[in-house]
Write an enzyme that holds these catalytic residues in place. Structure first.
Site, PDB file in Angstrom:
ATOM      1  N   HIS A   1      -2.880 -10.223  -7.352  1.00 37.15           N
ATOM      2  CA  HIS A   1      -2.893  -8.851  -7.849  1.00 37.15           C
ATOM      3  C   HIS A   1      -3.311  -8.825  -9.324  1.00 37.15           C
ATOM      4  CE1 HIS A   1      -1.851  -4.642  -7.546  1.00 37.15           C
ATOM      5  NE2 HIS A   1      -0.987  -4.719  -8.546  1.00 37.15           N
TER       6      HIS A   1
ATOM      7  N   SER B   1      -4.130  -1.277  -9.961  1.00 35.63           N
ATOM      8  CA  SER B   1      -2.920  -1.058  -9.186  1.00 35.63           C
ATOM      9  C   SER B   1      -2.661   0.443  -9.037  1.00 35.63           C
ATOM     10  CB  SER B   1      -1.751  -1.803  -9.847  1.00 35.63           C
ATOM     11  OG  SER B   1      -0.663  -1.908  -8.968  1.00 35.63           O
TER      12      SER B   1
ATOM     13  N   ASP C   1      -3.858 -10.827  -2.579  1.00 34.48           N
ATOM     14  CA  ASP C   1      -2.954  -9.889  -3.243  1.00 34.48           C
ATOM     15  C   ASP C   1      -1.756  -9.640  -2.328  1.00 34.48           C
ATOM     16  OD1 ASP C   1      -1.701  -7.763  -4.547  1.00 34.48           O
ATOM     17  OD2 ASP C   1      -3.598  -6.860  -5.156  1.00 34.48           O
TER      18      ASP C   1
END
Length: 626
Positions: free
Chosen positions: A340, A199, A310
């Site tokens: 994600h 991320s 995601d």
């Protein structure tokens, strides 16, 4: 499962950072300062418990908080004891804004310090697994977080240049200070560095690589954004939460609010939520063609991971950056059907083995077959993975389908019109019951497929529309209609999220100490049987989209042709299923939350000229490897 474990799992919904895998216990360490290689892999020949633990503060070339002093970046280090007596080792680097609040990973791990100020607990498993194999591991507090100076800027230049300074120090080009304030050199390393992270952390790896810094040999970005503008916007449409950049900075900043208040105010002003427009502020946060970081400047090899479902960092963040990398950059990718999250969760043994081989090849120079394998692993469904030479699939060719007035979807030219009202709908609502008339959407379906059909790449849609208002949000969804057991990336609960669920027990990676055992909960695919599945989507604000913005405000009653790219996909429609195209207004799954005071759709009537409307699909016509 204990209540503590359940609470830890809840953090997955916000952070979705990985589990780790089980490997065999390490062999007894040897005192001989030599890295051991067998079968194309480094072996656990060094003691994790006896490793050197230290910390330094690297001077960055920025003063992010405006206090008149260059920011110092806290770097926590663990390295084999033998590196203190002549053994030179490469470095795996994890730069993160999450080591303080809210914590790293779905178990919300935080750093734990000993009486000497050095770490006794490094979040994540990288230290446990790789230090015994002859690597140093450095855990870097991003500027403005934990024990580093300055203010976080949500992917801004100071975040990036702080990480670059650490790579420079590892290669003798920057200054660092030890705990007593004395200058210190990284004389124990070869300088060869690899960055890894998920991320925000993955974004930092891409951004630092895009500076062209020498010594950064490889990066492993997992679900990281390459353009922060595109992450918070979607073709001019505001998505997610209001004032997202400043909100994120405040969330990870442990300093008093007044210290960084001016920085966050500049971020709020630069974000320009009022218009959703791109500007100079956002260009500094673009790692594709920005002034600080450019994809074309990447020297490091790349091993990238992206989930096609995601909803946080969407898949175009990977696909766009990937295509802009220099052709001579060594690269590898995993493309999944999850949300994600990190592949430690879902394909653990294969992931750790692959990551191990990659770092050995790129940082140690070990001769193995990692770069001779097919470049890309693609997940087509539960327990179904294939490999191919690149992404998208090289065999993909564009096929154009057109909506018909009778509700079908096919290749022949079309005539007629259809209309709907731009109101906010969830994807479930817009895709459900496609044969039923709905004033808020138009639905078009192919006949049942005679054989399986795989798409790989980025679809695009072209609409000829007339509005009765000066603007509208336009939405499109590609849907797989057919009853099947699929990975459920939508469910959020105490035991499941992002396509996975708990399956019981823990597994451990590498060697352990009392404070740092490298053990994590196990998870597996979360499957749900459904009649349809939204495969990909695309939205835009007609007034702000680049193809129409010069004509804004739009003239009600005038026809406009608008073409835009949907989110990329890699997906197989099974034989007997039907492919559906949904035309609609505001996608409520991607819309700002209610507290943002954004209207739930414009209420405009959108009339679609079917003769000028089509969807172009990247259809794979060849075979794929199993």
């Amino acid at each position: 499962m204990s209540s503590l474990k359940r609470r830890r799992f809840l953090a997955l919904v916000a952070l979705a950072i990985p589990l780790v895998v089980h490997v065999a216990p390490a062999a007894a360490a040897t005192a001989k300062p030599k890295i051991k290689v067998s079968g194309g892999l480094t072996q656990p020949a060094f003691s994790y418990a006896d490793a050197i633990r230290e910390h330094v503060r690297v001077q960055a070339p920025v003063d992010s908080d405006g206090d008149g002093k260059k920011d110092l970046v806290r770097v926590d280090i663990i390295r084999p004891k033998e590196s203190g007596s002549g053994l030179k080792v490469p470095v795996i680097m994890h730069q993160s804004p999450y080591f303080g609040e809210p914590g790293v990973g779905f178990e919300v791990e935080k750093k734990k310090y000993g009486a000497d100020g050095n770490l006794t607990k490094f979040p994540m498993f990288y230290d446990n697994y790789f230090v015994p194999r002859g690597y140093a591991f450095v855990s870097v507090d991003m500027i403005g977080t934990r024990l580093s100076d300055g203010c976080p800027t949500s992917g801004g230049p100071s975040d990036v240049l702080g990480g670059k300074a650490v790579v420079d120090w590892l290669n003798g080009r920057a200054v660092a200070y030890d705990a007593k304030g004395a200058p210190v050199k990284a004389s124990w390393t070869t300088g060869r560095t690899g960055m890894i992270g998920h991320s925000y952390e993955g974004a930092l790896a891409m951004a630092v690589a895009g500076t062209g810094v020498r010594g950064l040999e490889t990066i492993v970005p997992i679900a990281g954004p390459s353009s922060w503008y595109d992450m918070w916007r979607a073709n001019g449409t505001l998505t997610d939460i209001k004032d997202g950049q400043a909100w994120m900075a405040a969330r990870i900043d442990e300093d008093p609010d007044e210290k960084c208040a001016a920085v966050r105010r500049r971020m709020s002003e630069g974000s320009d939520d009022a218009t959703g427009n791109d500007n100079a502020y956002w260009r500094e946060l673009d790692y594709r063609t920005g002034p600080v970081s450019k994809a074309r400047n990447v020297r490091a090899s790349v091993f990238s991971v992206m989930g096609m479902q995601d909803r946080n960092v969407m898949a175009d963040q990977f696909s766009t950056w990937w295509t802009q990398l220099p052709r001579d950059v060594q690269r590898k990718a995993w493309v999944t059907q999850y949300g994600h999250l990190d592949p430690f969760w879902a394909r653990r043994e294969v992931w750790v083995e692959t990551l191990h081989q990659w770092f050995d090849h790129e940082l140690m120079g070990v001769s193995n077959d990692i770069t001779r394998r097919p470049r890309v692993d693609v997940q087509l469904g539960p327990d179904r993975w294939i490999t191919q030479a690149d992404w998208p699939a090289p065999a993909a060719r564009t096929t154009t389908l057109r909506p018909q007035q009778d509700g079908s979807l096919g290749r022949k030219p079309s005539t007629g019109t259809g209309s709907y009202l731009d109101t906010a709908q969830t994807e479930i609502a817009m895709a459900d019951n496609p044969d039923t008339a709905d004033p808020h959407r138009l639905a078009f379906l192919t006949p049942p497929l005679k054989k399986a059909m795989r798409l790989s790449g980025t679809p695009s849609v072209s609409l000829r529309v007339t509005l009765d208002e000066p603007t509208a949000n336009l939405g499109v969804a590609l849907v797989d209609y057919g009853t099947d057991a699929r990975i459920d990336y939508r469910e959020r609960s105490a035991t499941s999220a992002e396509g996975l669920k708990f399956i019981g027990g823990e597994t451990c990676a590498g060697q352990s100490t009392d404070d740092d055992d490298g053990c994590y909960l196990k998870a597996g695919d979360n499957l749900a049987t459904s009649d349809f599945h939204v495969v990909t989507r695309g939205i835009l604000d007609a007034q702000n989209h680049e193809s129409l913005s010069r004509q804004a405000p739009l003239t009600p009653g005038k026809a406009y042709q608008v073409t835009w790219k949907m989110l990329p996909l890699d997906y197989e429609f099974k034989a007997g299923h039907r492919l559906g195209l949904i035309l609609t207004g505001t996608n409520d799954d991607l819309n700002l939350d209610e507290s943002s005071n954004v209207e739930p759709g414009t209420g405009a009537k959108v009339t679609v000229d079917l003769a000028g409307t089509s969807i172009s699909l990247p259809l794979v016509t060849g075979t794929t490897s199993k």
